[in-house]
Enzyme design. Structure first.
Site, PDB file in Angstrom:
ATOM      1  N   CYS A 208     -21.161  21.299  57.039  1.00 38.59           N
ATOM      2  CA  CYS A 208     -20.164  20.859  56.195  1.00 38.59           C
ATOM      3  C   CYS A 208     -20.979  19.570  55.122  1.00 38.59           C
ATOM      4  CB  CYS A 208     -19.119  19.963  56.726  1.00 38.59           C
ATOM      5  SG  CYS A 208     -18.049  21.053  57.616  1.00 38.59           S
TER       6      CYS A 208
ATOM      7  N   GLN B  59     -14.911  22.845  66.688  1.00 37.13           N
ATOM      8  CA  GLN B  59     -14.302  21.698  65.904  1.00 37.13           C
ATOM      9  C   GLN B  59     -12.915  21.446  66.351  1.00 37.13           C
ATOM     10  OE1 GLN B  59     -13.909  22.884  61.752  1.00 37.13           O
ATOM     11  NE2 GLN B  59     -13.796  24.958  62.013  1.00 37.13           N
TER      12      GLN B  59
ATOM     13  N   ARG C  16       0.252  19.854  48.223  1.00 34.31           N
ATOM     14  CA  ARG C  16       1.681  20.453  48.355  1.00 34.31           C
ATOM     15  C   ARG C  16       2.572  19.703  48.801  1.00 34.31           C
ATOM     16  NH1 ARG C  16      -1.572  22.876  52.052  1.00 34.31           N
ATOM     17  NH2 ARG C  16      -1.173  22.644  54.357  1.00 34.31           N
TER      18      ARG C  16
ATOM     19  N   SER D 174      -8.296  20.190  57.536  1.00 34.20           N
ATOM     20  CA  SER D 174      -8.688  20.639  56.061  1.00 34.20           C
ATOM     21  C   SER D 174      -8.383  22.033  55.714  1.00 34.20           C
ATOM     22  CB  SER D 174     -10.175  20.120  55.960  1.00 34.20           C
ATOM     23  OG  SER D 174     -10.894  21.175  56.893  1.00 34.20           O
TER      24      SER D 174
ATOM     25  N   HIS E 248     -11.565  21.968  51.668  1.00 34.79           N
ATOM     26  CA  HIS E 248     -12.950  21.448  51.959  1.00 34.79           C
ATOM     27  C   HIS E 248     -13.686  22.931  51.790  1.00 34.79           C
ATOM     28  CE1 HIS E 248     -16.001  20.434  54.424  1.00 34.79           C
ATOM     29  NE2 HIS E 248     -15.573  20.770  55.514  1.00 34.79           N
TER      30      HIS E 248
ATOM     31  N   CYS F 231     -18.517  14.290  58.617  1.00 39.10           N
ATOM     32  CA  CYS F 231     -19.031  14.997  59.874  1.00 39.10           C
ATOM     33  C   CYS F 231     -19.362  16.245  59.516  1.00 39.10           C
ATOM     34  CB  CYS F 231     -17.637  15.045  60.873  1.00 39.10           C
ATOM     35  SG  CYS F 231     -16.240  16.041  60.276  1.00 39.10           S
TER      36      CYS F 231
ATOM     37  N   GLY G 258     -21.265  20.099  61.673  1.00 38.59           N
ATOM     38  CA  GLY G 258     -21.720  20.900  62.628  1.00 38.59           C
ATOM     39  C   GLY G 258     -23.279  20.407  63.293  1.00 38.59           C
TER      40      GLY G 258
END
Length: 383
Positions: A89, A157, A212, A237, A338, A368, A370
């Site tokens: 990420c 995750q 939204r 996300s 994301h 954060c 992986g």
């Protein structure tokens, strides 16, 4: 001492999964941000010495060194090379770091950094599932060394987000309140035009599609991602499509090309933590950055920390003591999305523009990643 400067930063809108950017080839999506960067900065594209782009799951339209492909798809000079970075990420935040390190060393004067991800076209984790289809085990259980060190426990995750919520005593209701606030902040930012300067309309899309209006009945009815847990899709996300790009130069680059810097990269670092917990690394990484710089968390006018899950940011807030009114003030990935390999550059672009909007001086970005990792970048607004 050499310095690294941000001259320009731009991003596409963030499209929802299956939304306005889902049909766009990843090379063309990356090219859109690069083209906007060249146009806005006014630099001769032939002066760029390298293109460093982040991308995760580099298969299909994202294979074959997407940094190079996106540059060429933009119709820009053949002699400019490109390389693709995967720090999960944090890939495009790391791309900014590599670009900064290049100009700080003087081995290059002008580098494009950024990232691209079309998660609609290439599903999240597809590199792992494709490997399993070929008969390989997942990246963890297939390794003898990993098994000896960490055993056969699940690496996920979702499990990590749940473990964090449990350890820090974060309730489902508190995470849902946090998620709703992310959407509310994003809507407010859109209504006030805060994103207008940083977004380049592309492929018929001009605004982020993720925010939204919260539906509390639906939010409270969602099942947990881990059986018996408290983390749901509403506090996670969004899967998204986007690209972003920044122009990073040193003093010689500024002088040679008549460029005006908008920010100085004050600090960059990356730290690791427990890979099974995975998402806690921003906490020690931020502590490390503060120790290296001699700064306090209160010195930052704006902070962007990726909202992979509400529990990640809430635990970080609890440990750092950061003022939530300065953190993700325009909403985060829960509302805006994301797009994995593009998110780091998107956050940096938003951080720079927000510092300029509010006349803030210092900004901090972390996220954060992986493998239990986290990048930290500190920028100082100039002018």
């Amino acid at each position: 001492m050499a310095e690294a400067f941000i001259v320009e930063a731009v991003r596409t809108p963030v499209g929802r999964r299956g939304g306005g950017l889902s049909h766009v080839h990843s090379a063309d999506l990356g090219a859109a941000a690069i083209t906007a960067l060249m146009n806005r900065s006014g630099i001769d594209p032939g002066a760029v010495e390298d293109v460093v782009f982040g991308c995760v799951d580099t298969l299909g339209p994202q294979a074959g060194d997407i940094a190079r492909t996106a540059w060429l798809a933009a119709g820009l000079p053949d002699h400019v090379p490109g390389t693709t970075v995967d720090r999960q990420c944090g890939s495009s935040q790391q791309a900014v770091h590599f670009a900064a390190q290049a100009v700080l060393s003087g081995t290059a004067d002008v580098v494009v950094a950024g990232g691209v991800q079309n998660m609609s076209a290439v599903p999240i984790g597809y590199a792992m599932t494709a490997g399993q289809a070929l008969g390989f085990e997942d990246p963890f259980r297939g390794s003898v060394g990993w098994q000896q060190r960490y055993g056969d426990q699940e690496v996920s995750q979702f499990r990590s987000a749940e473990m964090i919520a449990e350890k820090w005593g974060i309730t489902r209701d508190a995470m849902e309140q946090f998620a709703v606030r992310s959407h509310e902040r994003a809507f407010a930012a859109q209504a006030e035009g805060r994103f207008d300067r940083e977004i380049e309309p592309v492929f018929g899309l001009a605004v982020d599609e993720g925010p939204r209006v919260p539906d509390w009945a639906k939010i409270r009815s969602l099942p947990p991602l881990v059986e018996g847990g408290r983390v749901t899709a509403a506090v996670s996300s969004q899967i998204s499509d986007a690209s972003a790009a920044l122009l990073i130069v040193n003093e010689r680059g500024l002088r040679t090309h008549g460029l005006t810097p908008r920010a100085r990269i004050h600090h960059l670092s990356v730290r690791g933590a427990d890979p099974v917990w995975m998402l806690t690394a921003p906490i020690p990484a931020t502590a490390h950055a503060l120790a290296k710089t001699g700064m306090n968390i209160g010195d930052f006018d704006r902070i962007e920390i990726n909202e992979a899950f509400a529990s990640v940011v809430m635990a970080w807030l609890a440990e750092t003591g950061a003022d939530e009114d300065r953190v993700n003030v325009n909403g985060g990935a829960i509302a805006l999305g994301h797009p994995l390999g593009a998110t780091g550059a998107r956050l940096m672009t938003t951080l720079l523009h927000e510092l300029e909007r509010t006349s803030g001086r210092y900004g901090l970005q972390t996220m954060c990643e992986g493998g239990g990792q986290a990048n930290v970048t500190v920028i100082e607004r100039l002018g």
